[in-house]
Design an enzyme around this catalytic site. Structure first.
Site, PDB file in Angstrom:
ATOM      1  N   SER A 137      44.461 -13.669  79.072  1.00 35.35           N
ATOM      2  CA  SER A 137      44.076 -15.054  79.327  1.00 35.35           C
ATOM      3  C   SER A 137      44.885 -15.650  80.466  1.00 35.35           C
ATOM      4  CB  SER A 137      44.218 -15.869  78.038  1.00 35.35           C
ATOM      5  OG  SER A 137      43.089 -15.692  77.234  1.00 35.35           O
TER       6      SER A 137
ATOM      7  N   ASP B 177      33.418 -12.417  72.546  1.00 33.65           N
ATOM      8  CA  ASP B 177      34.412 -13.421  72.913  1.00 33.65           C
ATOM      9  C   ASP B 177      33.714 -14.760  73.125  1.00 33.65           C
ATOM     10  OD1 ASP B 177      36.363 -15.025  74.064  1.00 33.65           O
ATOM     11  OD2 ASP B 177      37.208 -13.402  75.269  1.00 33.65           O
TER      12      ASP B 177
ATOM     13  N   HIS C  94      38.184 -12.847  71.591  1.00 37.76           N
ATOM     14  CA  HIS C  94      39.200 -13.179  72.590  1.00 37.76           C
ATOM     15  C   HIS C  94      40.515 -12.443  72.329  1.00 37.76           C
ATOM     16  CE1 HIS C  94      40.548 -15.549  75.963  1.00 37.76           C
ATOM     17  NE2 HIS C  94      41.626 -15.932  75.296  1.00 37.76           N
TER      18      HIS C  94
END
Length: 287
Positions: A134, A239, A267
């Site tokens: 991320s 995700d 995720h």
């Protein structure tokens, strides 16, 4: 972004917000590793290290994340004979406080520089690979573009090179953490305290949203062609936070990169499917 409850579609029901937060706030039991602090760029950065292999690997956590909350399965289980694995808490996160975290226009560039300088000046590695999740993946992209001679290989997942209107809508929807359930707030409140967590999270929403004002919503789009290291992009097909156009964009603009899809991955795929993820990464790093 470890707390990146911020990609894909959003419904204003608490259960949906909680489900998104759960994928990003999943914590793991910590493994026994060495730890310490290095003074880098004016800040004492906390790190943990595992293994004694010749191939050094740096783990870059997500928004408000830390090595303990984001990467326990990797520090614990990546091959200790092949790799020396380093996890770190970016400035203002986890145990790298003070300072309080802020989000200036160059905060991804700052994180990337801190990460590289920690590994080189602080820990003495001349070359290393990057694993970025991320926000940490975005910092990894910047670091690889800025330091092509230092970065051996790179793996990124749950990351994006630009901010879309779809992303912005979700950021705004989850800005107020008081609307999250207590169970979803608890992991980060244990790290930061309720008040600091709420303020830092809101500041992060503002910080990442500022990129929408740039042409194309660019975070680091212009840097992708400068990345020369072998790059593996991983995407969980379930995700809810990262639309598939984000990894596809990375694949198209990072020369020689490859994309691996995990059909059941969300995720936090490196936590949910740690064994599969670790094997995939180890195989790539050894090629």
């Amino acid at each position: 972004m470890a707390l990146l409850v911020l990609r894909g579609r959003f419904c204003r029901r608490r259960t949906v917000v909680d489900r998104a937060a759960a994928a990003l706030l999943t914590s793991c039991s910590c493994s026994t590793v060495s730890s310490g602090r290095q003074h880098v760029n004016g800040v004492d950065l906390y790190y943990e290290k595992s293994g004694r292999g010749k191939h050094a690997v740096l783990l870059l956590p997500g928004a408000l994340g830390s090595t303990k909350t984001d990467f326990s399965p990797q520090l614990k289980s990546l091959n200790k004979e092949l790799f020396t694995v380093v996890g770190w808490d970016p400035r203002g996160y986890g145990q790298s406080r003070p300072p309080h975290r802020d989000f200036p226009a160059d905060f991804f560039e700052r994180d990337a520089k801190d990460a590289v300088d920690l590994m080189t000046q602080g820990l003495g590695f001349s070359q290393f690979s990057l694993l970025g999740w991320s926000d940490g993946g975005i910092a990894a992209l910047v670091a690889a573009a800025r330091n092509p001679k230092l970065i051996s290989k790179m793996v990124v997942w749950g990351s994006n090179a630009f901010i879309s209107q779809q992303d912005l809508q979700l950021y705004d929807a989850v800005r107020d953490v008081s609307k999250w359930s207590a169970r979803m707030r608890q992991p980060m409140e244990e790290v930061y305290g309720a008040e600091v967590f709420a303020k830092t999270w809101e500041a992060w929403v503002d910080g990442v949203s500022q990129f929408a004002h740039r042409p194309g919503g660019s975070i680091c789009m212009e840097l992708l062609p400068q990345i020369t290291c072998p790059t593996l992009i991983i995407h969980g097909e379930k995700d809810p936070m990262v639309p598939s156009f984000h990894p596809q964009y990375l694949l198209k603009h990072i020369r020689g990169s490859r994309l691996h899809l995990m059909p059941e991955g969300k995720h936090n795929l490196h936590l949910k499917f740690a064994d599969e993820f670790n094997k995939l990464v180890q195989d790539f790093l050894q090629e």
